[in-house]
Scaffold this active site. Structure first.
Site, short mmCIF file in Angstrom:
data_model
loop_
_atom_site.label_atom_id
_atom_site.label_comp_id
_atom_site.label_asym_id
_atom_site.label_seq_id
_atom_site.Cartn_x
_atom_site.Cartn_y
_atom_site.Cartn_z
N LYS A 57 12.91 -15.86 -9.60
CA LYS A 57 12.73 -14.81 -10.61
C LYS A 57 11.75 -15.29 -11.68
O LYS A 57 10.84 -14.57 -12.07
CB LYS A 57 14.06 -14.44 -11.30
CG LYS A 57 15.01 -13.61 -10.48
CD LYS A 57 14.59 -12.20 -10.24
CE LYS A 57 13.77 -12.00 -9.02
NZ LYS A 57 14.28 -11.93 -7.72
N GLU A 110 7.98 -15.74 -10.22
CA GLU A 110 7.22 -14.56 -9.79
C GLU A 110 6.81 -13.65 -10.94
O GLU A 110 5.76 -13.02 -10.88
CB GLU A 110 7.96 -13.78 -8.70
CG GLU A 110 9.19 -13.05 -9.14
CD GLU A 110 9.87 -12.32 -8.00
OE1 GLU A 110 9.19 -11.79 -7.12
OE2 GLU A 110 11.11 -12.27 -8.01
N CYS A 126 0.84 -1.18 0.00
CA CYS A 126 0.00 0.00 0.00
C CYS A 126 0.89 1.25 0.00
O CYS A 126 1.90 1.30 0.69
CB CYS A 126 -0.95 0.10 1.20
SG CYS A 126 -2.09 -1.28 1.29
N GLU A 186 17.28 -18.49 -6.30
CA GLU A 186 16.93 -17.14 -6.75
C GLU A 186 16.54 -17.13 -8.24
O GLU A 186 15.61 -16.44 -8.63
CB GLU A 186 18.12 -16.19 -6.47
CG GLU A 186 18.01 -14.79 -7.04
CD GLU A 186 16.80 -13.99 -6.55
OE1 GLU A 186 16.07 -14.44 -5.67
OE2 GLU A 186 16.59 -12.89 -7.09
N HIS A 236 16.98 -37.29 -4.30
CA HIS A 236 16.15 -37.63 -3.13
C HIS A 236 14.69 -37.29 -3.35
O HIS A 236 13.92 -37.21 -2.40
CB HIS A 236 16.70 -36.90 -1.89
CG HIS A 236 18.08 -37.30 -1.54
ND1 HIS A 236 18.40 -38.55 -1.05
CD2 HIS A 236 19.26 -36.63 -1.65
CE1 HIS A 236 19.71 -38.62 -0.85
NE2 HIS A 236 20.25 -37.48 -1.21
N ARG A 288 3.93 -0.45 -4.75
CA ARG A 288 3.67 -0.97 -3.39
C ARG A 288 2.36 -1.73 -3.29
O ARG A 288 2.07 -2.38 -2.28
CB ARG A 288 3.64 0.19 -2.39
CG ARG A 288 4.93 0.96 -2.31
CD ARG A 288 4.81 2.11 -1.36
NE ARG A 288 4.67 1.65 0.01
CZ ARG A 288 5.69 1.41 0.82
NH1 ARG A 288 6.92 1.59 0.39
NH2 ARG A 288 5.49 0.99 2.05
N ASN A 328 -1.91 1.96 5.62
CA ASN A 328 -1.02 0.90 5.16
C ASN A 328 -0.67 0.06 6.38
O ASN A 328 -0.18 0.60 7.37
CB ASN A 328 0.24 1.57 4.56
CG ASN A 328 1.36 0.59 4.28
OD1 ASN A 328 1.15 -0.61 4.21
ND2 ASN A 328 2.56 1.12 4.11
N GLY A 329 -0.97 -1.24 6.35
CA GLY A 329 -0.70 -2.10 7.51
C GLY A 329 -1.92 -2.93 7.84
O GLY A 329 -2.81 -3.10 7.01
N TRP A 381 -2.85 -2.78 -1.70
CA TRP A 381 -2.57 -4.21 -1.82
C TRP A 381 -3.47 -4.87 -0.77
O TRP A 381 -3.25 -4.71 0.42
CB TRP A 381 -1.10 -4.50 -1.55
CG TRP A 381 -0.71 -5.93 -1.77
CD1 TRP A 381 -0.33 -6.51 -2.95
CD2 TRP A 381 -0.63 -6.97 -0.77
NE1 TRP A 381 -0.03 -7.84 -2.75
CE2 TRP A 381 -0.21 -8.14 -1.43
CE3 TRP A 381 -0.88 -7.02 0.60
CZ2 TRP A 381 -0.03 -9.35 -0.77
CZ3 TRP A 381 -0.70 -8.23 1.26
CH2 TRP A 381 -0.28 -9.38 0.58
N LYS A 396 5.77 -4.56 -3.79
CA LYS A 396 7.21 -4.39 -3.59
C LYS A 396 7.61 -4.42 -2.12
O LYS A 396 8.60 -5.02 -1.76
CB LYS A 396 7.63 -3.06 -4.22
CG LYS A 396 9.12 -2.82 -4.20
CD LYS A 396 9.83 -3.71 -5.18
CE LYS A 396 11.33 -3.54 -5.12
NZ LYS A 396 12.00 -4.70 -5.73
#
Ligand code: F6R
Length: 620
Positions: free
Chosen positions: A497, A500, A2, A493, A516, A27, A109-110, A83, A615
């Site tokens: 990438k 996402e 947010c 990583e 395994h 955000r 925001n929160g 968000w 973000k």
């Protein structure tokens, strides 16, 4: 998560708020809106100020479209890009939220953890709720206290904040209160921007940078009153606080995509400079050592540290995993790496001989923040590697190092990952040189570090070739990424990438773990990306790659030039220059960032704002 932007001054507020929302959209981007107080008009029918709320489900451009042909004369207001946490993205759940009278506008925001109890209580008192959000309780609480406080908005917000538990950055306006915006913070960022005859506030300094470089960072449990000519800050005991005005460095603010199609691509291509910035003034070449001014105040404590625990999330967690190998290689410290979201629930024996190092691009990740607060309570030394200056994590640490990489706008982290790896190496070198690392070994590391930006430039020149390879792989629905030792985190990583931004399933595995379990997935439709540089683990990697070939799996390898064993067994090859093994991952990840980018672009994905993500993750 947010984004909030507020404006209080003499200019028209709506264009400033919309412009700010565009800068904050990374955000959160499922709905957007603003609340402004209109100036009283000249006609008899319009003698009073009105709170005008305009909002929409969707992106900021949709909000902008909604404004076409509408002219609002307002010189203060608040705005938000969301968000969703409580309630699905919809017009009604979009912020600003309002009270029963419609005079109050609130953006948040929160997460308000006790919103249910507050809501039930307010409903009993006759308040009528319209949305599913936790935020709406703030508007109704302010309404309740505004009456009790005789129309004093500041006291009403103070009393409201005292009632809330959870995390918040909030902004509040009331149409009966001329040119005043109230903001408050606990756990989620909100920064004041001090301009000429105007005051602004926002969730990050980048949104304020076009208007002012004078920033005041609120700490938790502080509220501030903004007017056009002034601002003041108080704590929850109603005491006025004197806070430092910080000057934002001009290179902390970058305006646009500089001709790149996406921020992510721009940020991938910025890595030579972000690596240079991470090292600038931090290497003493003639002594084979690094110099980190931010750690100097606590260097004696660091020297006596027995254990270092790295805490972080997502991509920052993967750089932490590699940090473990780097610290193990260069220092005598015992190293643990922990997902911040798990760390805070563990029963860890922390004390002043233990250092906890938080890695965070945004400096606001709620899980990481909670983890270091917990560690601080138990007496550990708290260190940080943070990109966003003055943010909550940076404020809580005892000492730390900034990345100085400039804002990272693309939701998928790229330049900060490599910058974190370099700073972790600088830190490990600093500590290692007090321990076993010799001048010669130290000099090898400083030499290799200095060559990195040029080597990244060489890889970036190969982008068209990497694009061609990526397009051949764009049809596959599943990918396995494997690597060993320093390149196990690279596999994790690289897979993150791809998944996402392209929404293609990808798993990162330690190559030795493949047999395994995950090897059962392999067939001709399930390609493997093998990170196989020419290091000590190469022969074992080759064995694992042979096991994949034996099951008809296709292999794309990332390796160094001329490594025949890898060339012979791979279907496709991307080569990267050689460096020392601990730094090889910095180079190996670059083609994997590009590979993910080109596949996502081929699939027409919203690369800078992938679905369901944001973000800055300010919820736990
Ligand atoms: C992935 C990504 C996230 C972040 C994570 C932590 O590309 O960007 O996984 O790395 O949310 O964020 P920071 O580093 O801001 O604490």
């Amino acid at each position: 998560m947010c984004g909030i932007i507020c404006y209080c001054g003499k200019k028209q507020a709506v264009p400033i708020l919309i412009n700010g929302l565009k800068r904050l959209e990374y955000r959160g981007y499922d709905s957007a809106g603003f609340s402004v107080v209109s100036e009283p008009g000249k006609s008899k029918s319009n003698k009073v100020r009105k709170n005008i709320i305009v909002k929409t489900k969707g992106r900021v451009f949709q909000l902008e479209n909604k404004m076409e042909g509408i002219d609002i004369d307002a010189t203060y207001g608040i705005a938000h890009t969301r968000w969703a946490t409580h309630g699905k993205p919809s017009h009604i759940n979009a912020h600003p939220q309002t009270d029963c009278s419609g005079k109050i506008g609130v953006v948040h925001n929160g997460i308000i953890e006790n919103y249910k109890e507050i809501k039930e209580d307010l409903i009993r008192k006759g308040h009528v709720f319209k949305s599913e959000t936790d935020t709406e309780v703030i508007a109704h609480l302010v309404e309740e206290f505004f009456t009790l406080c005789g129309g004093n908005l500041e006291n009403a917000v103070l009393k409201t904040v005292q009632k809330l538990s959870g995390t918040f950055g909030i902004a509040v306006i009331h149409s009966d209160v001329d040119h005043k915006i109230l903001i408050a913070k606990r756990g989620s960022p909100i920064i004041i921007g001090v301009g000429e005859n105007e005051c602004l506030a926002a969730s990050d300094s980048n949104a304020l940078a076009p208007y002012t470089n004078k920033m005041v960072y609120l700490s938790d449990d502080e509220i501030a009153v903004l007017t056009p000519n002034d601002y003041y800050i108080k704590n929850l005991s109603n005491e006025t606080l004197d806070k430092k005005v910080e000057i934002l460095e001009s290179n902390d603010y970058k305006e646009d995509k500089r001709g790149f199609e996406h921020y992510m691509l721009k940020e991938i291509f910025e890595q030579p400079e972000s690596l240079e910035n991470a090292m600038r003034g931090r290497l003493i070449e003639g002594e084979g050592v690094s110099k980190l001014g931010g750690l100097e105040p606590v260097i004696d404590r660091i020297k006596n540290t027995k254990q270092l625990i790295i805490v972080s999330c997502g991509t920052s967690y993967y750089s932490g995993l590699l940090g473990r190998y780097i610290f193990e290689h260069l220092t005598e410290l015992n190293i643990e790496v922990e997902l911040a979201s798990e760390f805070r629930y563990r029963r860890l024996k922390l004390n002043e001989e233990i250092a906890v190092l938080a890695l965070s691009q945004s400096g606001e990740t709620a899980d990481t923040l909670a983890a270091i607060k917990e560690a601080k309570r138990k007496g550990a030394l708290i260190l940080g590697i943070v990109n966003a200056v003055g943010t909550s994590i940076a404020q809580i640490t005892d000492a730390g190092v900034y990345n100085h990489a400039g804002p990272e706008i693309g939701v998928a982290s790229t330049k900060i990952y490599t910058s974190q790896l370099v700073i972790l190496t600088l830190m490990a070198l600093l500590i290692g040189r007090y321990q076993g690392v010799s001048f010669i070994e130290g000099s090898e590391i400083t030499d290799a570090l200095l060559k990195l930006p040029g080597q990244v430039r060489e890889i970036l020149k190969e982008a068209p070739q990497i694009e061609k390879i990526a397009l051949q792989y764009a049809k596959y629905k599943n990918f396995l990424y494997i690597g060993r030792l320093f390149n196990y985190p690279t596999a994790l990583e690289g897979a993150l990438k791809l998944k996402e931004i392209s929404y293609v399933h990808a798993e990162g595995y330690a190559a030795g773990e493949m047999k395994h379990g995950p090897i059962s997935l392999i067939d001709k439709n399930f390609p493997t990306v093998a990170i196989a540089p020419d290091d000590l683990t190469l022969d074992k990697m080759i064995s694992n790659m042979q096991e994949i070939k034996a099951r008809s799996g296709k292999i794309l390898s990332i390796t160094n030039p001329g490594v025949k064993k890898v060339i012979d067994i791979s279907d496709d090859i991307i080569t990267v220059p050689r460096t020392i093994p601990i730094l090889q991952p910095v180079l190996n990840i670059i083609p994997l960032q590009l590979f993910a980018y080109y596949i996502a672009r081929e699939k027409g994905r919203d690369i800078d704002k992938p679905r369901n993500l944001a973000k800055s993750v300010t919820v736990e």
